[in-house]
Design a protein around this motif. Structure first.
Motif, PDB file in Angstrom:
ATOM      1  N   ALA A  23      39.634  36.977  31.723  1.00 18.75           N
ATOM      2  CA  ALA A  23      40.507  37.776  32.590  1.00 18.75           C
ATOM      3  C   ALA A  23      41.911  37.821  32.013  1.00 18.75           C
ATOM      4  O   ALA A  23      42.415  36.836  31.478  1.00 18.75           O
ATOM      5  CB  ALA A  23      40.524  37.198  34.006  1.00 18.75           C
ATOM      6  N   GLU A  24      42.529  38.985  32.131  1.00 15.77           N
ATOM      7  CA  GLU A  24      43.835  39.189  31.506  1.00 15.77           C
ATOM      8  C   GLU A  24      45.011  38.879  32.415  1.00 15.77           C
ATOM      9  O   GLU A  24      46.135  38.738  31.940  1.00 15.77           O
ATOM     10  CB  GLU A  24      43.928  40.631  31.000  1.00 15.77           C
ATOM     11  CG  GLU A  24      42.915  40.907  29.895  1.00 15.77           C
ATOM     12  CD  GLU A  24      42.970  42.344  29.393  1.00 15.77           C
ATOM     13  OE1 GLU A  24      43.898  43.081  29.767  1.00 15.77           O
ATOM     14  OE2 GLU A  24      42.073  42.709  28.617  1.00 15.77           O
ATOM     15  N   ASN A  25      44.753  38.772  33.726  1.00 16.46           N
ATOM     16  CA  ASN A  25      45.866  38.491  34.632  1.00 16.46           C
ATOM     17  C   ASN A  25      45.343  37.824  35.902  1.00 16.46           C
ATOM     18  O   ASN A  25      44.127  37.725  36.120  1.00 16.46           O
ATOM     19  CB  ASN A  25      46.649  39.770  34.961  1.00 16.46           C
ATOM     20  CG  ASN A  25      45.764  40.846  35.558  1.00 16.46           C
ATOM     21  OD1 ASN A  25      45.018  40.600  36.511  1.00 16.46           O
ATOM     22  ND2 ASN A  25      45.835  42.057  34.997  1.00 16.46           N
ATOM     23  N   ARG A  82      33.669  35.891  32.490  1.00 16.97           N
ATOM     24  CA  ARG A  82      34.639  36.914  32.902  1.00 16.97           C
ATOM     25  C   ARG A  82      35.965  36.284  33.308  1.00 16.97           C
ATOM     26  O   ARG A  82      37.033  36.819  33.002  1.00 16.97           O
ATOM     27  CB  ARG A  82      34.055  37.768  34.022  1.00 16.97           C
ATOM     28  CG  ARG A  82      32.941  38.693  33.511  1.00 16.97           C
ATOM     29  CD  ARG A  82      32.320  39.533  34.611  1.00 16.97           C
ATOM     30  NE  ARG A  82      33.325  40.221  35.388  1.00 16.97           N
ATOM     31  CZ  ARG A  82      33.189  40.508  36.695  1.00 16.97           C
ATOM     32  NH1 ARG A  82      32.096  40.153  37.343  1.00 16.97           N
ATOM     33  NH2 ARG A  82      34.139  41.132  37.336  1.00 16.97           N
ATOM     34  N   TRP A 102      41.900  30.300  36.377  1.00 19.07           N
ATOM     35  CA  TRP A 102      42.741  30.859  37.431  1.00 19.07           C
ATOM     36  C   TRP A 102      42.787  29.986  38.681  1.00 19.07           C
ATOM     37  O   TRP A 102      43.358  30.384  39.698  1.00 19.07           O
ATOM     38  CB  TRP A 102      42.272  32.273  37.758  1.00 19.07           C
ATOM     39  CG  TRP A 102      42.285  33.100  36.511  1.00 19.07           C
ATOM     40  CD1 TRP A 102      41.214  33.417  35.728  1.00 19.07           C
ATOM     41  CD2 TRP A 102      43.428  33.641  35.860  1.00 19.07           C
ATOM     42  NE1 TRP A 102      41.628  34.129  34.632  1.00 19.07           N
ATOM     43  CE2 TRP A 102      42.979  34.289  34.697  1.00 19.07           C
ATOM     44  CE3 TRP A 102      44.789  33.644  36.150  1.00 19.07           C
ATOM     45  CZ2 TRP A 102      43.846  34.937  33.824  1.00 19.07           C
ATOM     46  CZ3 TRP A 102      45.648  34.295  35.279  1.00 19.07           C
ATOM     47  CH2 TRP A 102      45.178  34.926  34.137  1.00 19.07           C
ATOM     48  N   ARG A 113      40.026  38.004  41.637  1.00 22.66           N
ATOM     49  CA  ARG A 113      38.877  38.829  42.016  1.00 22.66           C
ATOM     50  C   ARG A 113      37.578  38.156  41.561  1.00 22.66           C
ATOM     51  O   ARG A 113      36.604  38.082  42.313  1.00 22.66           O
ATOM     52  CB  ARG A 113      39.008  40.226  41.400  1.00 22.66           C
ATOM     53  CG  ARG A 113      37.955  41.201  41.897  1.00 22.66           C
ATOM     54  CD  ARG A 113      38.137  42.618  41.356  1.00 22.66           C
ATOM     55  NE  ARG A 113      39.498  43.094  41.480  1.00 22.66           N
ATOM     56  CZ  ARG A 113      40.263  43.485  40.451  1.00 22.66           C
ATOM     57  NH1 ARG A 113      39.786  43.474  39.217  1.00 22.66           N
ATOM     58  NH2 ARG A 113      41.495  43.905  40.642  1.00 22.66           N
ATOM     59  N   ILE A 114      37.581  37.627  40.362  1.00 22.88           N
ATOM     60  CA  ILE A 114      36.388  36.950  39.837  1.00 22.88           C
ATOM     61  C   ILE A 114      36.133  35.646  40.591  1.00 22.88           C
ATOM     62  O   ILE A 114      34.988  35.316  40.920  1.00 22.88           O
ATOM     63  CB  ILE A 114      36.534  36.720  38.318  1.00 22.88           C
ATOM     64  CG1 ILE A 114      36.586  38.076  37.599  1.00 22.88           C
ATOM     65  CG2 ILE A 114      35.396  35.862  37.789  1.00 22.88           C
ATOM     66  CD1 ILE A 114      37.124  38.021  36.187  1.00 22.88           C
ATOM     67  N   THR A 116      45.422  38.754  38.976  1.00 21.04           N
ATOM     68  CA  THR A 116      44.695  39.636  39.900  1.00 21.04           C
ATOM     69  C   THR A 116      43.225  39.697  39.518  1.00 21.04           C
ATOM     70  O   THR A 116      42.349  39.547  40.376  1.00 21.04           O
ATOM     71  CB  THR A 116      45.316  41.046  39.902  1.00 21.04           C
ATOM     72  OG1 THR A 116      46.696  40.935  40.288  1.00 21.04           O
ATOM     73  CG2 THR A 116      44.577  41.972  40.853  1.00 21.04           C
ATOM     74  N   GLN A 117      42.944  39.904  38.241  1.00 19.18           N
ATOM     75  CA  GLN A 117      41.552  39.902  37.772  1.00 19.18           C
ATOM     76  C   GLN A 117      40.917  38.535  38.001  1.00 19.18           C
ATOM     77  O   GLN A 117      39.777  38.436  38.451  1.00 19.18           O
ATOM     78  CB  GLN A 117      41.481  40.244  36.280  1.00 19.18           C
ATOM     79  CG  GLN A 117      41.700  41.675  35.941  1.00 19.18           C
ATOM     80  CD  GLN A 117      41.598  41.894  34.422  1.00 19.18           C
ATOM     81  OE1 GLN A 117      41.527  40.953  33.630  1.00 19.18           O
ATOM     82  NE2 GLN A 117      41.605  43.160  34.032  1.00 19.18           N
ATOM     83  N   GLY A 118      41.646  37.488  37.667  1.00 17.56           N
ATOM     84  CA  GLY A 118      41.128  36.134  37.828  1.00 17.56           C
ATOM     85  C   GLY A 118      40.783  35.827  39.270  1.00 17.56           C
ATOM     86  O   GLY A 118      39.737  35.220  39.546  1.00 17.56           O
TER      87      GLY A 118
END
Length: 188
Positions: free
Chosen positions: A43-45, A39, A168, A51-52, A47-49
C-alpha cells in the motif's frame, strides 16, 4: 402432537441453537489473508492501508454459520456498551460451539485484556493464532499483552511480525526509538 413438536423445536432453536448443532468447519481463509497482507505491504498510503486493514477484519469477523455469527455479534454489542461480563459469556458460548473459529478466541482475549486479565488474554490469543496464523490483529494484541506482562523482548518480536504483515497498524508506533517496544528500550 405435531404442533407440540414444532413448538419444542422452535423454542429450542430460538434459545439454544448452539446446543442442537455442531459448528461447521471454519473456511480456510489463508490465501485470502495472504493476499491482503501482500496488498497491505504494498500500500502506498495510510488510506489504502486502512482500507486493506478493514478488509482483513471482514475476513476475521466472518463466522462459520448464522448461530456463530449471532454469538459473535452479540458479544461485540455487549463489549460496545462495556458489558464485559456479558461479552465474556457470549464469547465463551462461541468458543464452546466453534472451537476452531479463531475470532471467538481473539474477541474473548480482547475482553480479558480490557479487564486486565493478561494471562487469560494470552491463552486465548495463542489459541486464536494456532487456528489462524495470519490474524494480524491477534498478533498485535498478543504483543500488547506480552508488553503488559513485562515480557518486552517477546512483545517486540511479536509486534515486529504483526507490523511486517501489516505496516499500517497504529501499534507500529510502539516500535519507535524510545517507545515501549523500541530499540532504545533497555530491557531488550
Amino acid at each position: 402432537m405435531r404442533k407440540l413438536l414444532l413448538t419444542l423445536c422452535v423454542t429450542a432453536f430460538g434459545s439454544g441453537a448452539m446446543a442442537w448443532a455442531d459448528c461447521p468447519a471454519s473456511a480456510d481463509t489463508s490465501n485470502e489473508l495472504l493476499n491482503l497482507i501482500a496488498r497491505a505491504q504494498g500500500a502506498e498510503n495510510a488510506t489504502q492501508g486502512q482500507r486493506i486493514s478493514n478488509q482483513m477484519w471482514q475476513v476475521w469477523l466472518r463466522a462459520p454459520d448464522e448461530a456463530a455469527q449471532a454469538a459473535l455479534d452479540a458479544g461485540m454489542r455487549r463489549r460496545e456498551v462495556f458489558d464485559f461480563a456479558g461479552a465474556i459469556r457470549e464469547f465463551d458460548r462461541l468458543a464452546a460451539y466453534c472451537p476452531n473459529y479463531a475470532e471467538g478466541f481473539n474477541q474473548r482475549a480482547y475482553i480479558h485484556f480490557l479487564n486486565g486479565n493478561h494471562e487469560k488474554a494470552l491463552v486465548d490469543l495463542d489459541v486464536a493464532l494456532s487456528l489462524q496464523p495470519y490474524h494480524v490483529a491477534a498478533q498485535s494484541g498478543r504483543a500488547l499483552t506480552l508488553m503488559n506482562l513485562g515480557r518486552i523482548a517477546e512483545a517486540r518480536a511479536q509486534m515486529l511480525l504483526a507490523v511486517e504483515n501489516n505496516p499500517w497498524l497504529s501499534e507500529a508506533a510502539l516500535l519507535a526509538d524510545g517507545a515501549p517496544l523500541g530499540r532504545a528500550n533497555k530491557e531488550l
